[in-house]
Design a protein around this motif. Structure first.
Motif, short mmCIF file in Angstrom:
data_model
loop_
_atom_site.label_atom_id
_atom_site.label_comp_id
_atom_site.label_asym_id
_atom_site.label_seq_id
_atom_site.Cartn_x
_atom_site.Cartn_y
_atom_site.Cartn_z
N PHE A 87 -42.92 5.87 58.90
CA PHE A 87 -41.83 7.03 58.92
C PHE A 87 -40.47 6.67 58.07
CE2 PHE A 87 -44.30 6.59 62.96
CZ PHE A 87 -44.41 8.07 63.11
N ASN A 88 -39.94 7.55 57.37
CA ASN A 88 -38.39 7.31 57.07
C ASN A 88 -37.60 8.03 57.94
OD1 ASN A 88 -36.54 6.95 55.17
ND2 ASN A 88 -37.06 8.52 53.65
N VAL A 89 -36.75 6.81 58.47
CA VAL A 89 -35.85 7.34 59.41
C VAL A 89 -34.37 6.85 58.82
CG1 VAL A 89 -34.98 6.87 61.88
CG2 VAL A 89 -37.54 6.82 61.20
N ASN A 90 -33.32 7.92 58.49
CA ASN A 90 -32.28 7.58 58.04
C ASN A 90 -32.37 6.64 56.78
OD1 ASN A 90 -31.23 9.35 60.01
ND2 ASN A 90 -30.84 7.47 61.35
N GLY A 91 -33.28 6.95 55.72
CA GLY A 91 -33.27 6.01 54.56
C GLY A 91 -34.12 4.79 54.76
N ARG A 92 -34.43 4.46 56.08
CA ARG A 92 -35.18 3.15 56.20
C ARG A 92 -36.55 3.34 56.42
NH1 ARG A 92 -32.08 -0.45 60.38
NH2 ARG A 92 -33.71 -2.19 59.50
N GLN A 93 -37.38 2.39 56.14
CA GLN A 93 -38.88 2.43 56.29
C GLN A 93 -39.15 2.12 57.71
OE1 GLN A 93 -40.47 4.31 54.31
NE2 GLN A 93 -42.13 4.03 54.34
N ARG A 94 -39.77 2.85 58.50
CA ARG A 94 -40.05 2.45 60.17
C ARG A 94 -41.79 2.42 60.05
NH1 ARG A 94 -36.12 0.19 62.65
NH2 ARG A 94 -34.29 1.36 62.35
N TYR A 95 -42.22 1.91 61.08
CA TYR A 95 -43.64 1.83 61.26
C TYR A 95 -44.11 2.07 62.78
CZ TYR A 95 -43.70 -0.03 56.47
OH TYR A 95 -43.51 -0.21 55.05
N LEU A 96 -45.34 2.60 62.79
CA LEU A 96 -45.89 2.75 64.01
C LEU A 96 -47.42 2.20 63.81
CD1 LEU A 96 -46.90 3.88 66.90
CD2 LEU A 96 -47.23 5.85 65.94
N GLN A 97 -47.75 1.14 64.96
CA GLN A 97 -48.97 0.82 64.78
C GLN A 97 -49.83 1.06 66.34
OE1 GLN A 97 -49.98 -3.40 64.57
NE2 GLN A 97 -51.95 -3.02 63.29
N ALA A 98 -50.89 1.69 66.22
CA ALA A 98 -51.45 2.20 67.54
C ALA A 98 -53.00 1.85 67.72
CB ALA A 98 -51.13 3.55 67.79
N ALA A 99 -53.33 1.10 68.65
CA ALA A 99 -54.77 1.06 68.76
C ALA A 99 -55.05 2.13 69.78
CB ALA A 99 -54.93 -0.47 69.39
N ILE A 100 -55.92 2.92 69.66
CA ILE A 100 -56.63 3.87 70.68
C ILE A 100 -57.91 3.76 70.94
CG2 ILE A 100 -57.09 6.37 70.72
CD1 ILE A 100 -54.85 6.88 68.78
N THR A 101 -58.06 3.85 72.49
CA THR A 101 -59.42 3.69 73.05
C THR A 101 -59.68 4.79 73.94
OG1 THR A 101 -59.17 1.12 73.26
CG2 THR A 101 -61.03 2.05 74.51
N LEU A 102 -61.01 5.63 73.77
CA LEU A 102 -61.38 6.62 74.45
C LEU A 102 -62.07 6.29 75.54
CD1 LEU A 102 -62.39 8.78 71.35
CD2 LEU A 102 -60.28 8.49 72.28
N LEU A 103 -61.68 6.96 76.71
CA LEU A 103 -62.57 6.79 77.98
C LEU A 103 -63.39 8.07 78.02
CD1 LEU A 103 -61.81 5.20 81.27
CD2 LEU A 103 -62.22 7.67 81.54
N TYR A 104 -64.73 7.63 78.35
CA TYR A 104 -65.65 8.73 78.59
C TYR A 104 -66.68 8.17 79.78
CZ TYR A 104 -68.53 6.15 75.18
OH TYR A 104 -69.09 5.26 74.52
N ARG A 105 -67.82 9.19 80.12
CA ARG A 105 -68.99 8.76 80.85
C ARG A 105 -70.06 9.03 80.38
NH1 ARG A 105 -65.88 6.87 85.20
NH2 ARG A 105 -63.93 7.76 85.67
N ASP A 106 -70.20 10.06 79.72
CA ASP A 106 -71.53 10.30 79.20
C ASP A 106 -72.13 9.52 78.03
OD1 ASP A 106 -73.89 11.67 78.23
OD2 ASP A 106 -72.85 13.51 77.86
N PRO A 107 -73.14 8.70 78.20
CA PRO A 107 -73.46 7.76 77.08
C PRO A 107 -74.08 8.56 75.68
CG PRO A 107 -74.79 7.27 78.93
CD PRO A 107 -74.04 8.63 79.42
#
Length: 189
Positions: A87-107
């Motif tokens: 992201f560019n926030v007020n002229g500064r470089q910002r970052y987001l790192q996200a690990a996503i896991t999905l929950l489901y029940r059908d194999p």
């Protein structure tokens, strides 16, 4: 002569002890009755509340009973690699790192997820990069993001599932079987 007053004293002590025992028995009887009355009162209140409570609609009862009786064990699908967005926030470089896991029940859903993972990841990258950095720093912002990510995943699976089913290449698996999107890591800097 001295023996006679002693006999009266012993008899008086015996009477006093007998009176004390009777008083204890009466006290224990009264306490027992009070406890029994309290228990009857509580039991009666619970029974009355059950009879006076409105009955749930028939459809809801059937759905709840079916969900409880057929709930399969949870399965998790970890989306790798992690998502990294800048992201560019007020002229500064910002970052987001996200690990996503999905929950489901059908194999059967796992194969569908693997098959369409590039399209799903693309939708999630577009969603994440369109977000406001400050908004994602709040719990409400993260919850909104989680719900939007679930919608994107379900809609992408639905679109691809319809194409496969109409071509006769796959059996129907409900995309709504993806129950939750879980952020197992969410780092912003």
């Amino acid at each position: 002569m001295a023996a006679a007053p002693k006999a009266k004293t012993d008899a008086g002590n015996a009477d006093a002890a007998a009176d004390a025992k009777k008083k204890k028995k009466k006290l224990l009887l009264i306490i027992g009755l009070a406890v029994a009355l309290i228990a009857i009162s509580i039991g009666g209140t619970i029974v009355a509340l059950k009879f006076l409570a409105p009955a749930p609609p028939e459809g809801e009862v059937a759905e709840e009973e079916q969900a409880e009786s057929t709930l399969a064990p949870a399965l998790y699908y970890e989306m790798t690699p992690n998502f990294t967005i800048n992201f560019n926030v007020n002229g500064r470089q910002r970052y987001l790192q996200a690990a996503i896991t999905l929950l489901y029940r059908d194999p059967l859903l796992e194969e569908l997820l693997k098959l369409h993972m590039p399209a799903i990841r693309n939708g999630l990258v577009m969603l994440l990069s369109a977000k406001n950095f400050e908004e994602l720093q709040t719990n409400e912002g993260k919850e909104i993001l989680r719900k939007e990510a679930l919608e994107i995943i379900r809609s992408q699976l639905q679109k691809e599932q319809e194409a496969l089913v109409t071509s006769g290449k796959s059996e129907e698996v409900s995309p709504s079987n993806v129950e939750q999107v879980l952020f197992t890591n969410f780092v912003m800097q």
